[in-house]
Motif scaffolding. Structure first.
Motif, PDB file in Angstrom:
ATOM      1  N   GLU A   1     -30.656 -28.985  35.164  1.00 52.14           N
ATOM      2  CA  GLU A   1     -30.642 -29.647  36.642  1.00 52.14           C
ATOM      3  C   GLU A   1     -31.158 -28.425  37.531  1.00 52.14           C
ATOM      4  O   GLU A   1     -30.180 -27.862  38.312  1.00 52.14           O
ATOM      5  CB  GLU A   1     -29.522 -30.193  36.918  1.00 52.14           C
ATOM      6  CG  GLU A   1     -29.204 -31.198  35.987  1.00 52.14           C
ATOM      7  CD  GLU A   1     -30.172 -32.754  36.211  1.00 52.14           C
ATOM      8  OE1 GLU A   1     -30.884 -32.617  37.084  1.00 52.14           O
ATOM      9  OE2 GLU A   1     -30.060 -33.357  35.193  1.00 52.14           O
ATOM     10  N   MET A   2     -32.217 -28.128  37.850  1.00 47.88           N
ATOM     11  CA  MET A   2     -32.560 -27.083  38.862  1.00 47.88           C
ATOM     12  C   MET A   2     -33.863 -27.212  39.498  1.00 47.88           C
ATOM     13  O   MET A   2     -34.853 -27.937  38.936  1.00 47.88           O
ATOM     14  CB  MET A   2     -32.845 -25.586  38.308  1.00 47.88           C
ATOM     15  CG  MET A   2     -31.544 -25.022  37.625  1.00 47.88           C
ATOM     16  SD  MET A   2     -31.795 -23.116  37.166  1.00 47.88           S
ATOM     17  CE  MET A   2     -33.028 -23.298  36.044  1.00 47.88           C
ATOM     18  N   ARG A   3     -33.865 -27.072  40.897  1.00 54.89           N
ATOM     19  CA  ARG A   3     -35.111 -27.011  41.486  1.00 54.89           C
ATOM     20  C   ARG A   3     -35.797 -25.510  41.293  1.00 54.89           C
ATOM     21  O   ARG A   3     -34.998 -24.420  41.816  1.00 54.89           O
ATOM     22  CB  ARG A   3     -34.824 -27.214  43.039  1.00 54.89           C
ATOM     23  CG  ARG A   3     -34.709 -28.679  43.373  1.00 54.89           C
ATOM     24  CD  ARG A   3     -34.268 -28.926  44.611  1.00 54.89           C
ATOM     25  NE  ARG A   3     -35.121 -28.346  45.773  1.00 54.89           N
ATOM     26  CZ  ARG A   3     -36.133 -28.545  46.434  1.00 54.89           C
ATOM     27  NH1 ARG A   3     -36.716 -29.848  46.055  1.00 54.89           N
ATOM     28  NH2 ARG A   3     -36.890 -27.855  47.273  1.00 54.89           N
TER      29      ARG A   3
ATOM     30  N   ALA B   1     -47.477 -22.194  32.071  1.00 51.66           N
ATOM     31  CA  ALA B   1     -46.261 -21.944  32.463  1.00 51.66           C
ATOM     32  C   ALA B   1     -45.684 -23.240  33.296  1.00 51.66           C
ATOM     33  O   ALA B   1     -44.855 -23.866  33.014  1.00 51.66           O
ATOM     34  CB  ALA B   1     -45.974 -20.921  33.333  1.00 51.66           C
ATOM     35  N   THR B   2     -46.617 -23.883  34.023  1.00 51.55           N
ATOM     36  CA  THR B   2     -46.480 -25.082  34.785  1.00 51.55           C
ATOM     37  C   THR B   2     -46.370 -26.143  34.205  1.00 51.55           C
ATOM     38  O   THR B   2     -45.211 -27.057  34.206  1.00 51.55           O
ATOM     39  CB  THR B   2     -47.575 -25.259  35.876  1.00 51.55           C
ATOM     40  OG1 THR B   2     -47.613 -24.085  36.652  1.00 51.55           O
ATOM     41  CG2 THR B   2     -47.303 -26.682  36.808  1.00 51.55           C
TER      42      THR B   2
ATOM     43  N   VAL C   1     -35.659 -30.205  35.326  1.00 53.34           N
ATOM     44  CA  VAL C   1     -36.385 -29.339  36.176  1.00 53.34           C
ATOM     45  C   VAL C   1     -37.390 -30.119  37.358  1.00 53.34           C
ATOM     46  O   VAL C   1     -38.044 -30.905  36.991  1.00 53.34           O
ATOM     47  CB  VAL C   1     -37.159 -28.182  35.391  1.00 53.34           C
ATOM     48  CG1 VAL C   1     -38.110 -27.538  36.258  1.00 53.34           C
ATOM     49  CG2 VAL C   1     -36.244 -27.171  34.645  1.00 53.34           C
ATOM     50  N   GLU C   2     -37.066 -29.732  38.419  1.00 55.00           N
ATOM     51  CA  GLU C   2     -38.024 -30.139  39.613  1.00 55.00           C
ATOM     52  C   GLU C   2     -38.739 -28.771  40.178  1.00 55.00           C
ATOM     53  O   GLU C   2     -38.197 -27.670  40.520  1.00 55.00           O
ATOM     54  CB  GLU C   2     -37.264 -30.559  40.642  1.00 55.00           C
ATOM     55  CG  GLU C   2     -38.190 -31.106  41.877  1.00 55.00           C
ATOM     56  CD  GLU C   2     -37.221 -31.366  43.074  1.00 55.00           C
ATOM     57  OE1 GLU C   2     -37.955 -31.564  44.157  1.00 55.00           O
ATOM     58  OE2 GLU C   2     -35.962 -31.432  43.284  1.00 55.00           O
TER      59      GLU C   2
ATOM     60  N   GLY D   1     -34.967 -24.097  49.614  1.00 52.38           N
ATOM     61  CA  GLY D   1     -33.899 -24.506  48.981  1.00 52.38           C
ATOM     62  C   GLY D   1     -33.871 -24.378  47.260  1.00 52.38           C
ATOM     63  O   GLY D   1     -33.199 -25.352  46.745  1.00 52.38           O
ATOM     64  N   VAL D   2     -34.582 -23.702  46.910  1.00 50.20           N
ATOM     65  CA  VAL D   2     -34.734 -23.628  45.431  1.00 50.20           C
ATOM     66  C   VAL D   2     -33.312 -23.031  44.715  1.00 50.20           C
ATOM     67  O   VAL D   2     -32.652 -22.331  45.326  1.00 50.20           O
ATOM     68  CB  VAL D   2     -35.956 -22.882  44.851  1.00 50.20           C
ATOM     69  CG1 VAL D   2     -37.206 -23.588  45.510  1.00 50.20           C
ATOM     70  CG2 VAL D   2     -35.749 -21.433  45.054  1.00 50.20           C
ATOM     71  N   ASP D   3     -33.099 -23.479  43.645  1.00 47.77           N
ATOM     72  CA  ASP D   3     -32.054 -22.995  42.661  1.00 47.77           C
ATOM     73  C   ASP D   3     -32.483 -21.719  41.852  1.00 47.77           C
ATOM     74  O   ASP D   3     -31.741 -20.735  41.654  1.00 47.77           O
ATOM     75  CB  ASP D   3     -31.334 -23.992  41.693  1.00 47.77           C
ATOM     76  CG  ASP D   3     -31.051 -25.211  42.399  1.00 47.77           C
ATOM     77  OD1 ASP D   3     -30.026 -25.090  43.274  1.00 47.77           O
ATOM     78  OD2 ASP D   3     -31.475 -26.284  41.777  1.00 47.77           O
TER      79      ASP D   3
END
Length: 453
Positions: A279-281, A297-298, A307-308, A346-348
């Protein structure tokens, strides 16, 4: 029939490329180095014309010389050419010719040996500060690992040298291949050098000798395929060494594929292993120099449950972070803007692909509210695989004496000299910081070996 010498075959290949170039200037027009290098006011036809002159004679217009030295190896020039010319290769050959014109062979050879030894020292010390003997052997750094196995593997996995400074990345690549049931032999490190130091200093003979020796070692797989991690090694072999070998020997001993493209080609096999939600942006730190790697990679990140993927809409230039260092102020600006964009989004996690990206960015995790990690760590997390990022842990300490004390056990086990190890920590581990940390010292002070406070 005697084999054509490497230098002769390389010269023939260069001449073919020079003859194919029409001097249209499209390569200059699309190059992301032109503006930050301060040469955008010169006609593109004149710039590329000067490159051809540099390649042939070692002398030419200063603006063309400046373009060659400012090449970040983004590869945009290759896509722009309508005639099958590889302008990036011509810029490499222009730098080679310039190095030959600037110094006699003895000096070029001395410089090449010095660069090779410095690089080997950094790789050896930093890998030994992080790994025990078993893990070093797993990464091909013991004599038993370089011999040809009894059973020929599906692939040779070629680490290159510098990923061994961040060994958790290379170990995760092996763990992922193990999970997919792929057989491989690991080769890499200074004993399997691609000859890049000799190429850059203008010692063509030694470059050919080292690259050919490693090429022959790599040619041992069932598939005739090498999977490479390092983008520098990949470009070195695909653009210089293998085309030259083909002219020498009539065929290529193997084909080579970047690990990320290789992994993306096996998504159907990979997907069932991605069982854990992450669970990560995340935002992807991008370099387009090897075609298809960013896209691969994308694709892989989008496959990971939870994953977002966030697009920071930042410029993507260069082969990897270290190559953008030919324009240091531009590089620092790019890195700062990306960190700010990641914060604002606001990414993780800010996720990089290559080892040099990770080395330069990872310590910023101390100062920003998100993780800085490698893509294989994210893939591994979903697969239930983990390798501790000791490199980042050490670098965030920002204190050479603390790092040496913390690595005391491995220093003793590997019989390293603590003073030598401390010097490498200061100059290589802590010195590899183009954008200073908040409150940190400027990079030029680190490069001078000033101990951090």
């Amino acid at each position: 029939m005697n084999e054509v010498p490497f230098a002769t075959a390389l010269a023939e290949y260069v001449e073919e490329m020079l003859d194919a170039c029409t001097r249209c200037g499209k390569c200059v027009e699309v190059c992301p180095s032109v503006e930050p290098a301060g040469i955008s006011g010169t006609k593109s036809e004149d710039v590329i014309g000067g490159i051809l002159e540099l390649v042939r004679t070692g002398g030419g217009p200063e603006v063309s010389r400046k373009w060659a030295q400012s090449c970040m190896q983004s590869g945009e020039c290759i896509k722009a050419c309508d005639y099958g010319v590889n302008p990036r290769f011509l810029l490499t050959m222009a730098r080679l010719s310039t190095a030959k014109a600037d110094n006699e062979l003895a000096e070029r050879r001395r410089q090449g040996v010095a660069r090779y030894r410095d690089g080997s020292r950094g790789v050896t010390v930093l890998s030994h500060l992080q790994l025990d003997a078993d893990m070093l052997e797993r990464l091909g750094q013991k004599s038993a690992s370089v011999s040809v196995p009894i059973e020929v593997p599906d692939f040779v996995f070629y680490t290159g040298c510098n990923v061994l400074k961040t060994p958790h990345i290379a170990l995760l690549a092996l763990d992922i291949m193990d999970a997919l049931g792929i057989s491989y032999q690991v080769m890499g490190g200074p004993s399997h050098c691609c000859g890049i130091s000799q190429l850059r200093t203008g010692d063509t003979e030694m470059f050919g000798r080292m690259a050919s020796s490693t090429m022959d070692k790599l040619a041992h797989s069932k598939s005739g395929q090498v999977i490479s991690w390092c983008p520098t090694c990949y470009i070195q072999y695909t653009e210089s060494v293998l085309p030259t070998a083909e002219r020498q020997r009539g065929s290529r001993p193997f084909e080579i594929s970047p690990f990320m493209r290789f992994l993306a080609s096996r998504l159907a096999e990979l997907k069932p292993h991605l069982q854990h939600r992450v669970e990560m942006r995340v935002a992807l730190h991008k370099h387009p120099g090897v075609a298809g790697v960013v896209e691969a990679a994308t694709e892989i990140l989008k496959l990971i449950p939870g994953v977002e993927l966030v697009d920071l809409k930042q410029p993507a230039v260069g082969l990897q972070s270290v190559n953008v260092g030919v324009l240091p102020a531009f590089k620092r600006e790019l890195q700062l803007r990306e960190l700010e964009a990641a914060h604002d989004a606001g990414v993780d996690a800010l996720v990089a692909v290559y080892h040099s990206d990770h080395r330069e960015l990872c310590a910023h995790e101390r100062d920003w509210p998100f993780r800085i990690t490698n893509i294989l760590e994210v893939v591994g997390e979903s697969m239930g695989l983990h390798r501790h990022d000791r490199y980042k842990e050490l670098k965030i300490m920002q204190d050479a004496d603390q790092i040496i004390a913390d690595c005391g056990d491995l220093i003793a086990r590997h019989s390293l000299d603590p003073g030598d190890a401390r010097e490498v920590v200061i100059k290589v581990l802590l010195g590899d910081q183009p954008l200073p940390l908040k409150g940190g010292m400027p990079p030029e002070q680190r490069a001078a070996g000033v101990a951090p406070s």
